[in-house]
Design a protein around this motif. Structure first.
Motif, PDB file in Angstrom:
ATOM      1  N   HIS A  18       4.232 -16.322  12.485  1.00  0.00           N
ATOM      2  CA  HIS A  18       2.899 -15.918  12.938  1.00  0.00           C
ATOM      3  C   HIS A  18       2.446 -14.637  12.236  1.00  0.00           C
ATOM      4  CE1 HIS A  18      -0.496 -14.850  15.399  1.00  0.00           C
ATOM      5  NE2 HIS A  18       0.091 -13.717  15.727  1.00  0.00           N
ATOM      6  N   ARG A  19       3.280 -13.623  12.272  1.00  0.00           N
ATOM      7  CA  ARG A  19       2.879 -12.297  11.794  1.00  0.00           C
ATOM      8  C   ARG A  19       2.644 -12.251  10.282  1.00  0.00           C
ATOM      9  NH1 ARG A  19       6.542  -7.507  11.981  1.00  0.00           N
ATOM     10  NH2 ARG A  19       7.761  -8.809  13.372  1.00  0.00           N
ATOM     11  N   LEU A  20       3.501 -12.880   9.504  1.00  0.00           N
ATOM     12  CA  LEU A  20       3.394 -12.802   8.043  1.00  0.00           C
ATOM     13  C   LEU A  20       2.628 -13.957   7.412  1.00  0.00           C
ATOM     14  CD1 LEU A  20       7.015 -11.643   7.155  1.00  0.00           C
ATOM     15  CD2 LEU A  20       4.963 -10.232   7.433  1.00  0.00           C
ATOM     16  N   LEU A  21       2.666 -15.127   8.064  1.00  0.00           N
ATOM     17  CA  LEU A  21       2.083 -16.320   7.446  1.00  0.00           C
ATOM     18  C   LEU A  21       0.846 -16.836   8.171  1.00  0.00           C
ATOM     19  CD1 LEU A  21       5.441 -18.150   6.700  1.00  0.00           C
ATOM     20  CD2 LEU A  21       4.009 -16.890   5.066  1.00  0.00           C
ATOM     21  N   GLY A  22       0.526 -16.231   9.316  1.00  0.00           N
ATOM     22  CA  GLY A  22      -0.675 -16.629  10.033  1.00  0.00           C
ATOM     23  C   GLY A  22      -0.567 -17.931  10.807  1.00  0.00           C
ATOM     24  N   VAL A  23       0.655 -18.390  11.076  1.00  0.00           N
ATOM     25  CA  VAL A  23       0.811 -19.603  11.879  1.00  0.00           C
ATOM     26  C   VAL A  23       0.330 -19.297  13.300  1.00  0.00           C
ATOM     27  CG1 VAL A  23       2.455 -21.289  12.803  1.00  0.00           C
ATOM     28  CG2 VAL A  23       2.740 -20.424  10.464  1.00  0.00           C
ATOM     29  N   ASP A  24      -0.428 -20.210  13.861  1.00  0.00           N
ATOM     30  CA  ASP A  24      -1.014 -20.036  15.185  1.00  0.00           C
ATOM     31  C   ASP A  24       0.061 -19.786  16.239  1.00  0.00           C
ATOM     32  OD1 ASP A  24      -1.939 -21.511  17.877  1.00  0.00           O
ATOM     33  OD2 ASP A  24      -3.699 -20.715  16.832  1.00  0.00           O
ATOM     34  N   ALA A  25      -0.056 -18.670  16.946  1.00  0.00           N
ATOM     35  CA  ALA A  25       0.942 -18.288  17.949  1.00  0.00           C
ATOM     36  C   ALA A  25       0.997 -19.286  19.107  1.00  0.00           C
ATOM     37  CB  ALA A  25       0.639 -16.884  18.476  1.00  0.00           C
ATOM     38  N   THR A  26      -0.143 -19.838  19.481  1.00  0.00           N
ATOM     39  CA  THR A  26      -0.184 -20.832  20.559  1.00  0.00           C
ATOM     40  C   THR A  26       0.572 -22.094  20.151  1.00  0.00           C
ATOM     41  OG1 THR A  26      -2.340 -19.950  21.205  1.00  0.00           O
ATOM     42  CG2 THR A  26      -1.731 -22.091  22.116  1.00  0.00           C
ATOM     43  N   LEU A  27       0.388 -22.509  18.904  1.00  0.00           N
ATOM     44  CA  LEU A  27       1.115 -23.668  18.374  1.00  0.00           C
ATOM     45  C   LEU A  27       2.622 -23.416  18.406  1.00  0.00           C
ATOM     46  CD1 LEU A  27       1.231 -26.411  16.799  1.00  0.00           C
ATOM     47  CD2 LEU A  27       1.005 -25.043  14.705  1.00  0.00           C
ATOM     48  N   LEU A  28       3.036 -22.250  17.953  1.00  0.00           N
ATOM     49  CA  LEU A  28       4.463 -21.901  17.954  1.00  0.00           C
ATOM     50  C   LEU A  28       5.023 -21.891  19.372  1.00  0.00           C
ATOM     51  CD1 LEU A  28       4.445 -19.091  15.259  1.00  0.00           C
ATOM     52  CD2 LEU A  28       5.660 -21.266  15.088  1.00  0.00           C
ATOM     53  N   ALA A  29       4.259 -21.348  20.320  1.00  0.00           N
ATOM     54  CA  ALA A  29       4.713 -21.285  21.711  1.00  0.00           C
ATOM     55  C   ALA A  29       4.815 -22.686  22.322  1.00  0.00           C
ATOM     56  CB  ALA A  29       3.770 -20.418  22.533  1.00  0.00           C
ATOM     57  N   ALA A  30       3.877 -23.546  21.963  1.00  0.00           N
ATOM     58  CA  ALA A  30       3.838 -24.891  22.549  1.00  0.00           C
ATOM     59  C   ALA A  30       4.853 -25.845  21.927  1.00  0.00           C
ATOM     60  CB  ALA A  30       2.433 -25.477  22.406  1.00  0.00           C
ATOM     61  N   ARG A  31       5.017 -25.781  20.616  1.00  0.00           N
ATOM     62  CA  ARG A  31       5.825 -26.780  19.921  1.00  0.00           C
ATOM     63  C   ARG A  31       7.079 -26.246  19.249  1.00  0.00           C
ATOM     64  NH1 ARG A  31       1.289 -30.263  16.838  1.00  0.00           N
ATOM     65  NH2 ARG A  31      -0.055 -30.683  18.622  1.00  0.00           N
ATOM     66  N   GLY A  32       7.183 -24.940  19.115  1.00  0.00           N
ATOM     67  CA  GLY A  32       8.313 -24.364  18.397  1.00  0.00           C
ATOM     68  C   GLY A  32       8.062 -24.352  16.904  1.00  0.00           C
ATOM     69  N   ALA A  33       9.028 -23.841  16.166  1.00  0.00           N
ATOM     70  CA  ALA A  33       8.868 -23.654  14.720  1.00  0.00           C
ATOM     71  C   ALA A  33       9.081 -24.929  13.919  1.00  0.00           C
ATOM     72  CB  ALA A  33       9.840 -22.582  14.236  1.00  0.00           C
ATOM     73  N   VAL A  34       9.744 -25.925  14.508  1.00  0.00           N
ATOM     74  CA  VAL A  34      10.053 -27.162  13.784  1.00  0.00           C
ATOM     75  C   VAL A  34       8.988 -28.192  14.143  1.00  0.00           C
ATOM     76  CG1 VAL A  34      11.814 -28.895  13.311  1.00  0.00           C
ATOM     77  CG2 VAL A  34      12.493 -26.557  13.862  1.00  0.00           C
ATOM     78  N   ASP A  35       7.903 -28.156  13.379  1.00  0.00           N
ATOM     79  CA  ASP A  35       6.737 -28.964  13.696  1.00  0.00           C
ATOM     80  C   ASP A  35       5.919 -29.182  12.420  1.00  0.00           C
ATOM     81  OD1 ASP A  35       4.796 -29.889  16.009  1.00  0.00           O
ATOM     82  OD2 ASP A  35       3.572 -28.707  14.619  1.00  0.00           O
ATOM     83  N   PRO A  36       5.307 -30.350  12.251  1.00  0.00           N
ATOM     84  CA  PRO A  36       4.541 -30.588  11.024  1.00  0.00           C
ATOM     85  C   PRO A  36       3.354 -29.649  10.855  1.00  0.00           C
ATOM     86  CG  PRO A  36       4.288 -32.437  12.572  1.00  0.00           C
ATOM     87  CD  PRO A  36       5.365 -31.548  13.105  1.00  0.00           C
ATOM     88  N   GLN A  37       2.652 -29.322  11.947  1.00  0.00           N
ATOM     89  CA  GLN A  37       1.517 -28.400  11.837  1.00  0.00           C
ATOM     90  C   GLN A  37       1.976 -26.993  11.468  1.00  0.00           C
ATOM     91  OE1 GLN A  37      -0.623 -29.793  15.642  1.00  0.00           O
ATOM     92  NE2 GLN A  37      -2.179 -28.748  14.432  1.00  0.00           N
ATOM     93  N   VAL A  38       3.137 -26.595  11.964  1.00  0.00           N
ATOM     94  CA  VAL A  38       3.692 -25.294  11.599  1.00  0.00           C
ATOM     95  C   VAL A  38       3.972 -25.262  10.097  1.00  0.00           C
ATOM     96  CG1 VAL A  38       5.673 -23.739  11.873  1.00  0.00           C
ATOM     97  CG2 VAL A  38       4.605 -24.767  13.891  1.00  0.00           C
ATOM     98  N   ALA A  39       4.577 -26.337   9.581  1.00  0.00           N
ATOM     99  CA  ALA A  39       4.856 -26.407   8.138  1.00  0.00           C
ATOM    100  C   ALA A  39       3.569 -26.306   7.332  1.00  0.00           C
ATOM    101  CB  ALA A  39       5.600 -27.699   7.803  1.00  0.00           C
ATOM    102  N   ALA A  40       2.539 -27.038   7.752  1.00  0.00           N
ATOM    103  CA  ALA A  40       1.256 -27.004   7.038  1.00  0.00           C
ATOM    104  C   ALA A  40       0.647 -25.608   7.059  1.00  0.00           C
ATOM    105  CB  ALA A  40       0.292 -28.013   7.663  1.00  0.00           C
ATOM    106  N   GLN A  41       0.695 -24.952   8.226  1.00  0.00           N
ATOM    107  CA  GLN A  41       0.140 -23.596   8.330  1.00  0.00           C
ATOM    108  C   GLN A  41       0.961 -22.585   7.544  1.00  0.00           C
ATOM    109  OE1 GLN A  41      -0.928 -22.368  12.323  1.00  0.00           O
ATOM    110  NE2 GLN A  41      -1.971 -24.302  12.730  1.00  0.00           N
TER     111      GLN A  41
END
Length: 181
Positions: A57-80
């Motif tokens: 989230h802090r360095l790459l701008g991945v949505d914090a809500t997405l990380l909280a809901a799905r965790g770091a192992v997620d296709p949207q996290v990879a895309a972000q």
């Protein structure tokens, strides 16, 4: 025979493109593979190894809500992650790896669950309206095998995107030269 990393460096050099990498489970292996190629400095901008979830989230701008809901192992996290590193490091292309190398499951995902992503220029031949693609992998083997296959897979994804971009550009030029037919 050339390696995928050498092919990436060669193609980006020819195209005048640049690359940045965001890594989690691979812990810098993608960057190491690319920088092992002579001439990589012409195309490689740098990398962010965001192993800790909050750094995504802090360095790459991945949505914090997405990380909280799905965790770091997620296709949207990879895309972000791919889009975020591309923006943060000012590159034409961004790559990302996130997944579970083992020995234990993470975020409800079994060992061997990996997502690799590429973010590239939006437009003709980019392969999608967003300029990015994600692949879901289910890998077998031990921790080292899963990490190395993740490196191979993300480089292969970029090579396909670069080839698709070239094909798309050639089609656009052919259409222009032949009156739009």
């Amino acid at each position: 025979m050339s390696s995928p990393a050498a092919d990436v460096v060669r193609l980006l050099t020819v195209k005048g493109g640049t690359l940045a990498v965001a890594e989690s489970l691979t812990g810098g292996l993608v960057a190491a593979e690319i920088t092992s190629v002579p001439g990589a400095s012409k195309v490689f901008r740098g990398s962010v190894t965001a192993y800790a979830t909050e750094l995504k989230h802090r360095l790459l701008g991945v949505d914090a809500t997405l990380l909280a809901a799905r965790g770091a192992v997620d296709p949207q996290v990879a895309a972000q992650m791919a889009a975020g590193v591309r923006k943060a490091l000012g590159a034409d292309w961004g790559l990302a790896t996130t997944g579970v190398a083992g020995p234990d499951a993470q975020d409800g995902r079994p060992v061997g669950t990996v997502f690799v992503a590429v973010a590239g220029p939006v437009g003709e031949g980019s392969g999608s309206a967003s300029g990015g693609k994600v692949e879901a992998l289910r890998l077998n083997g031990d921790r080292a095998d899963i990490r190395m296959e993740s490196v191979r897979s993300v480089l292969a994804l970029l090579l396909r995107e670069l080839a698709d971009e070239q094909t798309g550009n050639e089609r656009a030029q052919d259409t222009e030269q032949h009156g739009g037919f």
